[in-house]
Scaffold this active site. Sequence first.
Site, PDB file in Angstrom:
ATOM      1  N   ASN A  16     -13.260  -2.039  -5.007  1.00 44.21           N
ATOM      2  CA  ASN A  16     -13.294  -0.835  -4.161  1.00 44.21           C
ATOM      3  C   ASN A  16     -13.785   0.371  -4.948  1.00 44.21           C
ATOM      4  O   ASN A  16     -14.557   1.185  -4.428  1.00 44.21           O
ATOM      5  CB  ASN A  16     -11.921  -0.572  -3.537  1.00 44.21           C
ATOM      6  N   LEU A  88       4.299   3.111  -6.653  1.00 46.05           N
ATOM      7  CA  LEU A  88       4.492   4.364  -5.929  1.00 46.05           C
ATOM      8  C   LEU A  88       3.925   5.466  -6.800  1.00 46.05           C
ATOM      9  O   LEU A  88       4.145   5.498  -8.009  1.00 46.05           O
ATOM     10  CB  LEU A  88       5.983   4.626  -5.713  1.00 46.05           C
ATOM     11  N   ASN A 103      -5.371   5.911   0.051  1.00 49.06           N
ATOM     12  CA  ASN A 103      -5.157   4.534  -0.401  1.00 49.06           C
ATOM     13  C   ASN A 103      -5.833   3.595   0.600  1.00 49.06           C
ATOM     14  O   ASN A 103      -6.039   3.966   1.752  1.00 49.06           O
ATOM     15  CB  ASN A 103      -3.659   4.227  -0.459  1.00 49.06           C
ATOM     16  N   HIS A 105      -5.441  -0.364   2.213  1.00 44.79           N
ATOM     17  CA  HIS A 105      -4.530  -1.507   2.329  1.00 44.79           C
ATOM     18  C   HIS A 105      -5.236  -2.600   3.129  1.00 44.79           C
ATOM     19  O   HIS A 105      -5.871  -2.306   4.144  1.00 44.79           O
ATOM     20  CB  HIS A 105      -3.243  -1.062   3.039  1.00 44.79           C
ATOM     21  N   GLU A 175     -13.255  -3.648   3.498  1.00 42.46           N
ATOM     22  CA  GLU A 175     -12.716  -2.570   2.660  1.00 42.46           C
ATOM     23  C   GLU A 175     -13.839  -1.781   1.999  1.00 42.46           C
ATOM     24  O   GLU A 175     -13.793  -0.561   1.909  1.00 42.46           O
ATOM     25  CB  GLU A 175     -11.799  -3.150   1.570  1.00 42.46           C
TER      26      GLU A 175
HETATM   27  C1  GRF Z   1      -7.588  -4.316  -2.315  1.00 40.64           C
HETATM   28  O1  GRF Z   1      -7.391  -5.430  -1.508  1.00 40.64           O
HETATM   29  C2  GRF Z   1      -6.881  -3.120  -1.742  1.00 40.64           C
HETATM   30  O2  GRF Z   1      -6.773  -3.152  -0.356  1.00 40.64           O
HETATM   31  C3  GRF Z   1      -5.517  -3.201  -2.362  1.00 40.64           C
HETATM   32  O3  GRF Z   1      -5.718  -3.718  -3.648  1.00 40.64           O
HETATM   33  C4  GRF Z   1      -6.927  -4.473  -3.686  1.00 40.64           C
HETATM   34  C5  GRF Z   1      -7.758  -3.906  -4.784  1.00 40.64           C
HETATM   35  O4  GRF Z   1      -8.919  -4.662  -5.003  1.00 40.64           O
HETATM   36  N1  GRF Z   1      -4.861  -1.927  -2.339  1.00 40.64           N
HETATM   37  P1  GRF Z   1     -10.061  -4.102  -5.965  1.00 40.64           P
HETATM   38  O5  GRF Z   1      -9.440  -3.881  -7.332  1.00 40.64           O
HETATM   39  O6  GRF Z   1     -10.566  -2.826  -5.379  1.00 40.64           O
HETATM   40  O7  GRF Z   1     -11.097  -5.177  -5.994  1.00 40.64           O
END
Ligand code: GRF
Length: 190
Positions: A16, A88, A103, A105, A175
């Site tokens: 991400n 957190l 964030n 999810h 994502e």
């Molecule tokens: C993702 O699935 C995100 O939704 C969650 O943690 C994961 C992180 O993946 N919060 P990356 O490190 O961005 O590949």
Amino acid sequence: MVALGILVGSKGRGSNMRAIAEACARGDVPAEVRVVVSPKAGTPAAEWAAENGLEVKVVSVKREDYGKALVEALEGCSLVCLAGYMRLLPNEVLEAFPDRVLNIHPALLPKFGGKGMFGIRVHEAVLAAGETESGCTVHLVDEQYDHGPPILQLRCRVEPGDTPETLAARVLELEHQAYPMAIRKVILGR
Ligand code: GRF
């Protein structure tokens, strides 16, 4: 130009983070990545960031002044993105960036979120519940896990025969679209 700080996690896959950095570099998001903050050196996220010219700061979660150190590492940023950050967030950061911490999810919150709901467990729970759709949620961060107001959600079908892994891969692709879109929405208001 809006300066982003990205907090990655100790596993630090960083996909991400990379999607955000690439969207900024393409000009799809009117922002630049000012700093990537990692709890340790040498994770895939920290390595990719450094190799691609981003500033990387390491802030160990073991520090007594962890919250203050995070705020210092984020100096100069006006928006903070959690990307694989599983803890957190210390109150100091929330106070320093009110309504400016996002964030992502890997499920359609408020379902399948909260403490302990991360990684493959999320997708196992979605399949166990017999859901016909899943997706991802970008939301503002508050003092509870996966709890603040949603900014946007993208959805996909749960296909017959999905395993937690196949569903995780489909959601992860979403994502990578959702996070840049949400950042743009926060910055531009649309
Ligand atoms: C993702 O699935 C995100 O939704 C969650 O943690 C994961 C992180 O993946 N919060 P990356 O490190 O961005 O590949």
